[in-house]
Design a protein around this motif. Structure first.
Motif, PDB file in Angstrom:
ATOM      1  N   GLU A 328     -15.584  36.704  32.486  1.00  0.00           N
ATOM      2  CA  GLU A 328     -14.231  36.976  31.996  1.00  0.00           C
ATOM      3  C   GLU A 328     -13.421  35.675  31.969  1.00  0.00           C
ATOM      4  N   SER A 329     -14.097  34.611  31.535  1.00  0.00           N
ATOM      5  CA  SER A 329     -13.478  33.279  31.488  1.00  0.00           C
ATOM      6  C   SER A 329     -14.047  32.500  30.321  1.00  0.00           C
ATOM      7  N   TYR A 330     -13.251  31.562  29.817  1.00  0.00           N
ATOM      8  CA  TYR A 330     -13.738  30.648  28.789  1.00  0.00           C
ATOM      9  C   TYR A 330     -13.606  29.190  29.253  1.00  0.00           C
ATOM     10  N   ASP A 331     -13.413  28.999  30.559  1.00  0.00           N
ATOM     11  CA  ASP A 331     -13.293  27.639  31.091  1.00  0.00           C
ATOM     12  C   ASP A 331     -14.628  26.911  30.961  1.00  0.00           C
ATOM     13  N   ILE A 332     -14.589  25.688  30.482  1.00  0.00           N
ATOM     14  CA  ILE A 332     -15.799  24.967  30.108  1.00  0.00           C
ATOM     15  C   ILE A 332     -16.713  24.695  31.297  1.00  0.00           C
ATOM     16  N   THR A 333     -16.185  24.076  32.331  1.00  0.00           N
ATOM     17  CA  THR A 333     -17.053  23.723  33.456  1.00  0.00           C
ATOM     18  C   THR A 333     -17.538  24.962  34.198  1.00  0.00           C
ATOM     19  N   THR A 334     -16.718  26.009  34.234  1.00  0.00           N
ATOM     20  CA  THR A 334     -17.137  27.255  34.882  1.00  0.00           C
ATOM     21  C   THR A 334     -18.340  27.847  34.167  1.00  0.00           C
ATOM     22  N   ILE A 335     -18.317  27.856  32.849  1.00  0.00           N
ATOM     23  CA  ILE A 335     -19.420  28.431  32.072  1.00  0.00           C
ATOM     24  C   ILE A 335     -20.672  27.576  32.203  1.00  0.00           C
ATOM     25  N   ARG A 336     -20.530  26.267  32.071  1.00  0.00           N
ATOM     26  CA  ARG A 336     -21.699  25.385  32.208  1.00  0.00           C
ATOM     27  C   ARG A 336     -22.421  25.629  33.530  1.00  0.00           C
ATOM     28  N   ALA A 337     -21.641  25.700  34.604  1.00  0.00           N
ATOM     29  CA  ALA A 337     -22.236  25.841  35.939  1.00  0.00           C
ATOM     30  C   ALA A 337     -22.719  27.250  36.207  1.00  0.00           C
ATOM     31  N   SER A 338     -22.222  28.234  35.466  1.00  0.00           N
ATOM     32  CA  SER A 338     -22.545  29.630  35.746  1.00  0.00           C
ATOM     33  C   SER A 338     -23.895  30.061  35.195  1.00  0.00           C
ATOM     34  N   VAL A 339     -24.363  29.398  34.165  1.00  0.00           N
ATOM     35  CA  VAL A 339     -25.623  29.834  33.539  1.00  0.00           C
ATOM     36  C   VAL A 339     -26.769  29.794  34.539  1.00  0.00           C
ATOM     37  N   GLY A 340     -26.902  28.673  35.261  1.00  0.00           N
ATOM     38  CA  GLY A 340     -27.966  28.585  36.254  1.00  0.00           C
ATOM     39  C   GLY A 340     -27.813  29.626  37.350  1.00  0.00           C
ATOM     40  N   MET A 341     -26.592  29.848  37.800  1.00  0.00           N
ATOM     41  CA  MET A 341     -26.347  30.806  38.876  1.00  0.00           C
ATOM     42  C   MET A 341     -26.607  32.239  38.408  1.00  0.00           C
ATOM     43  N   TYR A 342     -26.311  32.523  37.162  1.00  0.00           N
ATOM     44  CA  TYR A 342     -26.578  33.844  36.583  1.00  0.00           C
ATOM     45  C   TYR A 342     -28.081  34.087  36.504  1.00  0.00           C
ATOM     46  N   LEU A 343     -28.831  33.103  36.029  1.00  0.00           N
ATOM     47  CA  LEU A 343     -30.278  33.262  35.874  1.00  0.00           C
ATOM     48  C   LEU A 343     -30.988  33.359  37.225  1.00  0.00           C
ATOM     49  N   ILE A 344     -30.508  32.603  38.208  1.00  0.00           N
ATOM     50  CA  ILE A 344     -31.141  32.667  39.530  1.00  0.00           C
ATOM     51  C   ILE A 344     -30.836  34.015  40.201  1.00  0.00           C
ATOM     52  N   SER A 345     -29.650  34.561  39.958  1.00  0.00           N
ATOM     53  CA  SER A 345     -29.306  35.869  40.508  1.00  0.00           C
ATOM     54  C   SER A 345     -30.172  36.960  39.889  1.00  0.00           C
ATOM     55  N   GLN A 346     -30.442  36.839  38.607  1.00  0.00           N
ATOM     56  CA  GLN A 346     -31.341  37.790  37.945  1.00  0.00           C
ATOM     57  C   GLN A 346     -32.725  37.758  38.595  1.00  0.00           C
TER      58      GLN A 346
END
Length: 553
Positions: A328-346
């Motif tokens: 629920e964000s479009y902040d650039i650095t938040t999104i860049r850093a979140s992809v890895g954390m999302y995939l590892i959580s999966q």
């Protein structure tokens, strides 16, 4: 980690309104309950549960035999609930930590209750005897919370924005973006209920500020004259508190200082407390990333059950849209850093039985760990910036940690944001907290130096941004994103977008790409992000640490 949802004073069809609660099912995959409150029309409470403590009796909305007129839904962990039971002589009906909120409220009111909680939480408490509704959130906003509140008495509450966007209210005349707001951390709000279930706010109180020392009864830590010893004792206790769980505990491990320090203490305590299983650790990166290599060294040193997840550029790019929906964000650095954390959580959800994970979020804000702190003009300005970051954490790194893990039904815990540890560290003389000898977080590193807890090469490993550490040695995650986005957005579209998005107008193709995805899910809600995260004391327009001179050296 759970999901809460509540509605009061709805003029619409209540059964239709309640369909929105299912948009946060991911936060609580173990059980679901919805309850209409007797004698309060157009009102109901709903709860998605992830069972961490007291699997048998912990369902919500929660009520007790002693205070049957009080209904409670909450998402969080209250680490000092047993100490509070002893202090006040409370007798609980369940073994759930959150039940203590009901007893504290019944004893001294909502501000009294919130001030006594050592933990993280977002709650909605309904007192039907006195016709009151109360909302409250922890000091750093570690647990998320949003609400809609209108002057004519419509109140809706949810752990995430997505559970509120389809609600009808204010006769359809109000703009959604102006109504859905994050609930402010460290605050409690009071609402009066009328006989139609309408809730009107009467009071908002900030019960605790970041940096203030809390005064509640909790695990004792004695302060001595040695600052480094105090840091060790407070942080060790911060980790120990967060081992409260009936489910398996693991650690996110990037191989940087913060996650490695958390993991080392968890492993040490797991042996002392005889967990009966090895701590699972998880790292992620593209092929040959520095994080994967460093995390492997830490895992071997600590003897953990280590899991490495290698993702391809294609997998990373494909995940971006889902990540933005969950963030629920479009902040650039938040999104860049979140992809890895999302995939590892999966991976953790699908391949292991670990449900509670500890992580290192919050350290950079508390201990001035970002590389741009090397450029701070003075110690005072550095400390002011640290406090500013701490107050805004709930919209950036804390948001990332919660949403990427909650998306897969996991609970993240962040010991660096412990009240006692953070208030002590922030209270130290400004000069002590600054980078020293070209090394950020020098004080924190030196506090744990010479103990054998971690290899020196890890304890003193230079800071890397999370999105940089996962990068391949041949092509960075940043470059992968730019190559993909260049094919999706042209120069004219970027120029035209500045007239469309007047708040946080996109300055780059990457910013516009993320904003367009965000607007697809959350139209006209750009105000949820007050500004783009950027390093201070720098001329860079990109949030990555790679743009800073110190990083290149």
């Amino acid at each position: 980690m759970c999901g809460i949802w509540a509605i009061f004073g709805s003029d619409g069809e209540i059964s239709f309104q309640c369909n929105s609660v299912h948009k946060i099912t991911h936060r609580g995959p173990d059980a679901f309950r919805i309850e209409n409150i007797n004698h309060f029309p157009n009102s109901c409470l709903a709860f998605h549960r992830l069972a961490i403590v007291d699997d048998l009796c912990g369902m919500q909305p929660m009520r007790t035999f002693q205070h049957p007129y009080i209904y409670l839904i909450y998402n969080g962990e209250i680490y000092n609930f047993k100490e509070l039971q002893k202090t006040f002589g409370f007798k609980q009906d369940t073994a759930c930590d959150g039940e203590i909120i009901i007893h504290l409220y019944a004893k001294g009111g909502i501000e009294f209750a919130a001030k006594h909680l050592d933990g993280v939480f977002f709650f909605c408490l309904m007192d039907t005897a006195n016709r009151k509704v109360y909302l409250g959130r922890d000091t750093f906003g570690v647990r998320p919370g949003f609400r809609i509140s209108t002057e004519d008495g419509f109140l809706a509450v949810c752990s995430e924005v997505k559970g509120l966007i389809d609600l009808s209210y204010d006769n359809g005349n109000a703009s959604r973006s102006s109504k859905i707001e994050p609930f402010l951390p460290g605050h409690v709000e009071t609402y009066n209920l009328d006989n139609k279930g309408r809730a009107v706010m009467t009071e908002r109180i900030r019960y605790h500020k970041i940096g203030e020392e809390p005064a509640y009864p909790t695990f004792p830590v004695s302060i001595v004259g040695d600052v480094k010893q105090n840091i060790r004792e407070f942080f060790t206790m911060a980790v120990k508190k967060r081992l409260m769980a009936d489910r398996r505990i693991g650690c996110l491990l990037s191989g940087g200082l913060d996650s490695s320090l958390v993991t080392a203490l968890v492993v040490k305590m797991a042996k002392e407390l005889d967990f009966g299983y090895k701590i699972q650790t998880f790292s992620i990166g593209m092929e040959g990333s520095t994080d994967l290599l460093a995390a492997r060294k830490v895992s071997e040193y600590l003897d953990t059950e280590h899991h490495e997840i290698v993702f391809t550029p294609e997998q990373g790019v494909k995940a971006v849209e889902n990540v933005i929906y969950q963030l629920e964000s479009y902040d650039i650095t938040t999104i860049r850093a979140s992809v890895g954390m999302y995939l590892i959580s999966q991976y953790i959800k699908e391949k292991t039985d670990t449900t509670v994970i500890l992580s290192g979020e919050g350290s950079d804000e508390i201990s001035q760990g970002y590389i741009y702190f090397h450029k701070a003009p003075s110690s005072n300005e550095a400390s002011e910036e640290s406090l500013r970051l701490c107050n805004d954490l709930y919209m950036y790194d804390v948001l990332r940690a919660d949403r990427t893990t909650a998306a897969w039904g996991l609970e993240v815990r962040v010991p660096f944001l412990d009240h006692r540890f953070s208030s002590y560290y922030l209270s130290l003389p400004n000069a002590l907290k600054r980078p020293k000898d070209g090394i950020e977080k020098h004080l924190l590193r030196s506090a744990f130096s010479g103990l054998g807890l971690l290899p020196d090469e890890i304890l003193w490993r230079p800071k890397e941004a999370f999105s940089d550490g996962v990068s391949s040695v041949t092509k960075s995650w940043y470059e992968v994103l730019q190559d993909h986005i260049d094919q999706q957005i042209n120069d004219q579209e970027l120029e035209d977008s500045k007239a469309i998005y007047t708040h946080n107008a996109p300055q780059t193709k990457e910013a516009l790409y993320y904003r367009k995805i965000f607007e697809k899910f959350y139209p006209d809600m750009g105000q949820l992000i007050p500004y783009f995260w950027l390093p201070k004391w720098s001329q860079s327009s990109d949030p990555s640490a790679r743009t800073l001179k110190h990083y290149k050296q």
